[in-house]
Design a protein around this motif. Sequence first.
Motif: not given
Length: 438
Positions: A349-366
């Motif tokens: 899921s690395r691409e998913r995590y990277r995309t979500l993080h670039l979109a502004g999702t905080d690491l704590a949310v992930l």
Amino acid sequence: MSAVRLWWSLVRHAHGGSRLPAVLAVTAFAVTTWVVLTVAGGVQAFQARAELPGAEEIYPFLSWVAVALLVVPTATLGAAAARLTVARRDVRLARLRLAGATSGQTTLIALLDAGAQALTGAVAGIVLDLAALPAVARLRFQGRTFDVAELRLGAGPVLVAVAAVLAVALLSCAVSLRRVSLTPLGVAQRVPQPGLSWARVLPVLLLGGAFVVAFNAGSVLLGLGTVVGALVLVGLLAGAFAVFNLVGPLLVSVLGRVVGARARSVETLLAGRRMSEDPRSVWRSVGGISLVTFVAGCLSVTPGMTQGGDPADHVLTDIGTGAALTLVISAVLAAVSTGVTQASRVLDSRERYRTLHLAGTDLAVLHAARARETWIPLVVTMGGAGALALLIVSPVLGLLRTAPVGVVWFLGCALAGAALVLLAARASRPLVEACASR
């Protein structure tokens, strides 16, 4: 370029995180091979002892019951190893297909990959088995310890075990390749996988019917001989394991849709979507512990079976020892499966995590979403495993009242297993941060 040369080039040019999945797969295959050889050595020793004058004939039967309880978790770990980082491998093979590689070439590359990892792990498992034999031989059964020679398998059985591990790896890999061969463009664009069929519920109904028939015809089966009764019992146990492993992903998928529909936070919504989109991966991360819960539930009546007997009767003592040993081996399988699968899911899921993080999702949310997509299906599937185990042992459930320590066994294994899954999920948090930040 031939498929073999292309595969070797891909192996040589793998760096850093690209090699981590291979290391995880080899570790899983090594543990799988070690468990297969250890259990087979025990069966061999009990069979040989049963042929001695005056020996109890129940021990080979009990050893096969242990095999029935361990065969599905062992095969599950081997299959999970072959499917490690399916998403990354599928994307790579799909890109090769789009670049002009034939279906045969991509299939051969994937099979070479899985076969090489399985063979390397199998060799490591053989070495581990030889190193552990002196410690295993110190276990006391039938009033004495084993000789190492009793447990050591010959070349033939070892080759059969290695061939079985290879077969599981290649078969699992071949099954997962169908999507790449048919729709390489869809895989490359990450088109969602088709949902699971409700036909997976049918084996549950068949097993339930078989269980009712066997229970009502118990005296008839025993009248046909101990061997027939043993085969029926072993078949029911192995069947219950296989059915639960088959229905598990469907249960996770339904649970994910319910969680996503009722989500009141971003974390819960992400967890529900992940569970419904890839239920097989989520199940593999919690299924090992659920199966351990099932084993613990089946063995919870063992203290009641051994209580109140003659202290000099080593058969009763050995039943308790065998039950504890089966639980330990199941826990080892589950521990490796959980740790490997949790790390594998992050890499997939690395691409998913990277995309979500670039979109502004905080690491704590992930991290919170990952925690919820782990503990929610964990609680539900462990509950289902416990209920199924209690159904299997329902004819002798009264033994729990005479020996409540069996309940302690069951609860202790369940709580320890849950803690193990949550610990493995938390241990992979740095890997999530690394994937999201790249």
